[in-house]
Design a protein around this motif. Structure first.
Motif, PDB file in Angstrom:
ATOM      1  N   GLY A  35     -13.592   3.968  -8.182  1.00 50.03           N
ATOM      2  CA  GLY A  35     -14.566   4.415  -7.943  1.00 50.03           C
ATOM      3  C   GLY A  35     -15.769   3.502  -8.454  1.00 50.03           C
ATOM      4  O   GLY A  35     -16.927   3.699  -8.741  1.00 50.03           O
ATOM      5  N   ALA A  36     -15.539   2.052  -8.250  1.00 50.91           N
ATOM      6  CA  ALA A  36     -16.507   0.972  -8.693  1.00 50.91           C
ATOM      7  C   ALA A  36     -16.886   0.062  -7.347  1.00 50.91           C
ATOM      8  O   ALA A  36     -15.735  -0.093  -6.628  1.00 50.91           O
ATOM      9  N   SER A  37     -18.066  -0.156  -7.027  1.00 49.23           N
ATOM     10  CA  SER A  37     -18.400  -1.340  -6.152  1.00 49.23           C
ATOM     11  C   SER A  37     -18.231  -2.419  -6.662  1.00 49.23           C
ATOM     12  O   SER A  37     -18.319  -2.759  -7.783  1.00 49.23           O
ATOM     13  N   TRP A  38     -18.013  -3.588  -5.771  1.00 54.01           N
ATOM     14  CA  TRP A  38     -17.934  -4.985  -6.379  1.00 54.01           C
ATOM     15  C   TRP A  38     -18.924  -5.901  -5.490  1.00 54.01           C
ATOM     16  O   TRP A  38     -19.011  -5.987  -4.385  1.00 54.01           O
ATOM     17  N   GLU A  39     -19.894  -6.566  -6.264  1.00 55.92           N
ATOM     18  CA  GLU A  39     -20.790  -7.516  -5.519  1.00 55.92           C
ATOM     19  C   GLU A  39     -20.746  -8.529  -6.138  1.00 55.92           C
ATOM     20  O   GLU A  39     -20.463  -9.056  -7.605  1.00 55.92           O
ATOM     21  N   THR A  40     -20.824  -9.855  -5.557  1.00 58.87           N
ATOM     22  CA  THR A  40     -20.467 -11.241  -6.164  1.00 58.87           C
ATOM     23  C   THR A  40     -22.141 -11.957  -5.648  1.00 58.87           C
ATOM     24  O   THR A  40     -22.538 -11.894  -4.829  1.00 58.87           O
ATOM     25  N   TYR A  41     -22.330 -12.798  -6.621  1.00 60.19           N
ATOM     26  CA  TYR A  41     -23.755 -13.806  -6.526  1.00 60.19           C
ATOM     27  C   TYR A  41     -23.109 -15.151  -7.170  1.00 60.19           C
ATOM     28  O   TYR A  41     -22.180 -15.095  -7.857  1.00 60.19           O
ATOM     29  N   GLN A  42     -24.135 -15.965  -6.918  1.00 60.91           N
ATOM     30  CA  GLN A  42     -24.028 -17.463  -7.563  1.00 60.91           C
ATOM     31  C   GLN A  42     -25.424 -17.571  -8.060  1.00 60.91           C
ATOM     32  O   GLN A  42     -26.032 -18.230  -7.411  1.00 60.91           O
ATOM     33  N   LEU A  43     -25.776 -16.693  -9.363  1.00 62.16           N
ATOM     34  CA  LEU A  43     -26.934 -17.120  -9.840  1.00 62.16           C
ATOM     35  C   LEU A  43     -27.352 -18.425 -10.412  1.00 62.16           C
ATOM     36  O   LEU A  43     -26.233 -18.895 -10.971  1.00 62.16           O
ATOM     37  N   ARG A  44     -28.357 -19.087 -10.773  1.00 62.83           N
ATOM     38  CA  ARG A  44     -28.482 -20.119 -11.301  1.00 62.83           C
ATOM     39  C   ARG A  44     -29.416 -20.210 -12.370  1.00 62.83           C
ATOM     40  O   ARG A  44     -29.622 -21.130 -13.224  1.00 62.83           O
ATOM     41  N   SER A  45     -29.935 -19.086 -12.691  1.00 65.50           N
ATOM     42  CA  SER A  45     -31.236 -18.820 -13.717  1.00 65.50           C
ATOM     43  C   SER A  45     -30.796 -17.236 -14.409  1.00 65.50           C
ATOM     44  O   SER A  45     -30.694 -16.550 -13.517  1.00 65.50           O
ATOM     45  N   PRO A  46     -30.919 -17.271 -15.910  1.00 65.75           N
ATOM     46  CA  PRO A  46     -30.908 -16.084 -16.371  1.00 65.75           C
ATOM     47  C   PRO A  46     -32.182 -14.852 -15.654  1.00 65.75           C
ATOM     48  O   PRO A  46     -31.685 -13.785 -15.644  1.00 65.75           O
ATOM     49  N   GLU A  47     -33.047 -15.598 -15.373  1.00 65.51           N
ATOM     50  CA  GLU A  47     -34.079 -14.534 -14.662  1.00 65.51           C
ATOM     51  C   GLU A  47     -33.658 -14.025 -13.512  1.00 65.51           C
ATOM     52  O   GLU A  47     -34.369 -12.616 -13.320  1.00 65.51           O
ATOM     53  N   GLU A 312      -8.551  -5.377 -13.734  1.00 66.80           N
ATOM     54  CA  GLU A 312      -7.880  -4.521 -14.850  1.00 66.80           C
ATOM     55  C   GLU A 312      -8.933  -4.102 -16.033  1.00 66.80           C
ATOM     56  O   GLU A 312      -9.167  -2.857 -16.104  1.00 66.80           O
ATOM     57  N   VAL A 313      -9.677  -4.932 -16.492  1.00 65.83           N
ATOM     58  CA  VAL A 313     -10.704  -4.812 -17.643  1.00 65.83           C
ATOM     59  C   VAL A 313     -11.619  -3.967 -17.026  1.00 65.83           C
ATOM     60  O   VAL A 313     -12.236  -3.094 -17.592  1.00 65.83           O
ATOM     61  N   ALA A 314     -12.325  -4.123 -15.567  1.00 62.59           N
ATOM     62  CA  ALA A 314     -13.493  -3.408 -15.436  1.00 62.59           C
ATOM     63  C   ALA A 314     -12.874  -1.981 -14.787  1.00 62.59           C
ATOM     64  O   ALA A 314     -13.865  -0.972 -15.271  1.00 62.59           O
ATOM     65  N   GLY A 315     -11.518  -1.928 -14.313  1.00 66.12           N
ATOM     66  CA  GLY A 315     -11.264  -0.679 -13.980  1.00 66.12           C
ATOM     67  C   GLY A 315     -11.187   0.304 -15.347  1.00 66.12           C
ATOM     68  O   GLY A 315     -11.466   1.487 -15.177  1.00 66.12           O
ATOM     69  N   ASP A 316     -10.576  -0.349 -16.342  1.00 66.70           N
ATOM     70  CA  ASP A 316     -10.331   0.240 -17.901  1.00 66.70           C
ATOM     71  C   ASP A 316     -11.851   0.925 -18.092  1.00 66.70           C
ATOM     72  O   ASP A 316     -11.968   2.084 -18.519  1.00 66.70           O
ATOM     73  N   VAL A 318     -14.766   1.433 -16.681  1.00 66.52           N
ATOM     74  CA  VAL A 318     -15.449   2.739 -15.503  1.00 66.52           C
ATOM     75  C   VAL A 318     -14.704   3.871 -15.830  1.00 66.52           C
ATOM     76  O   VAL A 318     -15.316   4.856 -15.366  1.00 66.52           O
ATOM     77  N   GLN A 319     -13.262   3.823 -16.359  1.00 61.55           N
ATOM     78  CA  GLN A 319     -12.507   4.918 -16.464  1.00 61.55           C
ATOM     79  C   GLN A 319     -12.628   5.586 -17.906  1.00 61.55           C
ATOM     80  O   GLN A 319     -11.756   6.402 -18.212  1.00 61.55           O
ATOM     81  N   GLY A 320     -13.721   4.859 -18.403  1.00 58.14           N
ATOM     82  CA  GLY A 320     -13.605   5.318 -19.899  1.00 58.14           C
ATOM     83  C   GLY A 320     -12.709   5.004 -20.952  1.00 58.14           C
ATOM     84  O   GLY A 320     -12.545   5.406 -22.021  1.00 58.14           O
ATOM     85  N   ARG A 321     -11.959   3.979 -20.683  1.00 61.77           N
ATOM     86  CA  ARG A 321     -10.940   3.364 -21.614  1.00 61.77           C
ATOM     87  C   ARG A 321     -11.180   2.067 -22.394  1.00 61.77           C
ATOM     88  O   ARG A 321     -12.031   1.282 -21.711  1.00 61.77           O
ATOM     89  N   ILE A 322     -10.803   1.854 -23.306  1.00 61.68           N
ATOM     90  CA  ILE A 322     -11.054   0.431 -24.219  1.00 61.68           C
ATOM     91  C   ILE A 322     -10.074  -0.463 -23.436  1.00 61.68           C
ATOM     92  O   ILE A 322      -9.023  -0.200 -23.516  1.00 61.68           O
ATOM     93  N   PRO A 323     -10.832  -1.638 -22.859  1.00 65.61           N
ATOM     94  CA  PRO A 323      -9.788  -2.669 -22.330  1.00 65.61           C
ATOM     95  C   PRO A 323      -9.089  -3.573 -23.310  1.00 65.61           C
ATOM     96  O   PRO A 323      -9.554  -3.589 -24.340  1.00 65.61           O
ATOM     97  N   ARG A 324      -8.288  -4.177 -22.920  1.00 68.82           N
ATOM     98  CA  ARG A 324      -7.771  -5.476 -23.457  1.00 68.82           C
ATOM     99  C   ARG A 324      -8.900  -6.515 -23.498  1.00 68.82           C
ATOM    100  O   ARG A 324      -9.579  -6.377 -22.919  1.00 68.82           O
TER     101      ARG A 324
END
Length: 339
Positions: A35-47, A312-316, A318-324
């Motif tokens: 149930g999660a979407s995936w977006e990717t970026y290459q950001l260069r500043s915190p702002e 794996e970590v992200a899936g855990d 969003v499903q309410g589990r504590i990941p590794r």
């Protein structure tokens, strides 16, 4: 006309190294299953981060660019987990994330073998002066005198700073070289040393006894400039130093002086205090220094394993589990709750 229902969760990768660690391509499908979407970026500043991650449940950063600052974290009200896609997590404001109830995870298993292999490659290259001998040959010089000084690996002593996954793997690797292995790691016992074939000693003893030192600890407030003027004054003369961890663990000015006066014979550095090195760095003019551009984690297998772990970590999460691999376990007593 059929319209896909928006997914309830969002995972955002805010920066990655496109030359070595671009996403694999399976991430969107893997995360959609939970149930999660995936977006990717290459950001260069915190702002730039809040613009794309304000509504994200999980924020991932692969590079060591310090994008997740306290100011940025304060603007991510839905974030429940930040993943540093790598072993070190010094580029995330750990304290701020913890205060906001956000888990910080790393992916420490993806490149264990690769970094240990690279450390050994740098040690051998430094000890046998492979880089400068190769350079001389390419210049038409049969400069056999550049092969000294050196020494035999068998019977020598390797000191490892940090015997977690990577340091422990290196310790196991060198068993066949018939070396004595010392280790400094204040967070483990001799039982861990016995597992990997290393004797735990103090940092001072390691400095004084080691012919070679390889660094494998994380960069923290405690380890910043762990090797500085005082420590280089203590080392066994003729040291070969290898660093595949983080540049600021070593005080670069002190290292340069030790290389110049011969106390350190050679160094193999995959990381430096400033990356990339400035053009006027003395390290670039030293033929007893082997340099690589922070690539020790690189391999096709490592890239694949990295993105599997992220899913794996992200899936855990969003499903309410504590990941590794939660590196701030103190946060578990006050995790952020999203209505």
């Amino acid at each position: 006309m059929f319209t896909a229902k928006p997914l309830p969760h969002k995972v955002v990768l805010i920066d990655y190294d496109e030359k070595l660690f671009s996403p694999m391509g399976f991430e969107a499908e893997e995360l959609a299953r939970v149930g999660a979407s995936w977006e990717t970026y290459q950001l260069r500043s915190p702002e730039q981060v809040p613009e794309v991650a304000r509504d994200a449940d999980v924020v991932v950063v692969q590079t060591v660019r310090p994008l997740l600052t306290r100011e940025v974290i304060a603007q991510l009200p839905r974030c429940r987990c930040m993943i540093r896609a790598g072993a070190g997590y010094d580029s995330i404001d750990y304290k701020a994330a913890t205060e906001y109830g956000i888990m910080v995870c790393n992916t420490p298993t993806y490149c264990t073998d690769d970094v240990a292999d690279h450390a050994m490659a740098l040690l051998l290259s430094s000890l046998r002066h492979v880089a400068r001998l190769d350079a001389a040959m390419r210049q038409g010089r049969f400069a056999r005198e550049l092969a000294v000084p050196t020494r035999r690996l068998k019977g020598s002593t390797l000191g490892i700073i940090g015997i977690g996954r990577i340091g422990g793997t290196l310790a196991r690797r060198v068993r066949g070289w018939e070396m004595t292995v010392l280790a400094y790691d204040p967070y483990v016992t001799q039982e861990r040393g016995d597992e990997v074939g290393a004797k735990l000693v103090s940092l001072d003893e390691l400095l004084e006894r080691s012919d070679f030192i390889s660094i494998h600890c994380p960069l923290t407030e405690e380890t910043y400039h762990m090797l500085s003027w005082e420590q280089f004054a203590r080392v066994k003369p003729g040291l070969v130093l290898v660093n595949t961890a983080r540049g600021p663990i070593v005080h670069e000015e002190a290292l340069i002086k030790a290389l110049q006066d011969g106390r350190v014979w050679a160094a193999g550095l995959d990381v430096t205090e400033q990356e990339p090195l400035p053009p006027d760095s003395p390290l670039l003019r030293m033929d007893n220094v082997t340099l690589t551009p922070h690539i020790s984690a690189n391999s096709p297998e490592a890239r694949h394993d990295l993105y599997r772990l992220i899913c794996e970590v992200a899936g855990d999460v969003v499903q309410g589990r504590i990941p590794r691999f939660v590196v701030n376990p103190e946060v578990l007593s006050h995790l952020r709750k999203i209505e």
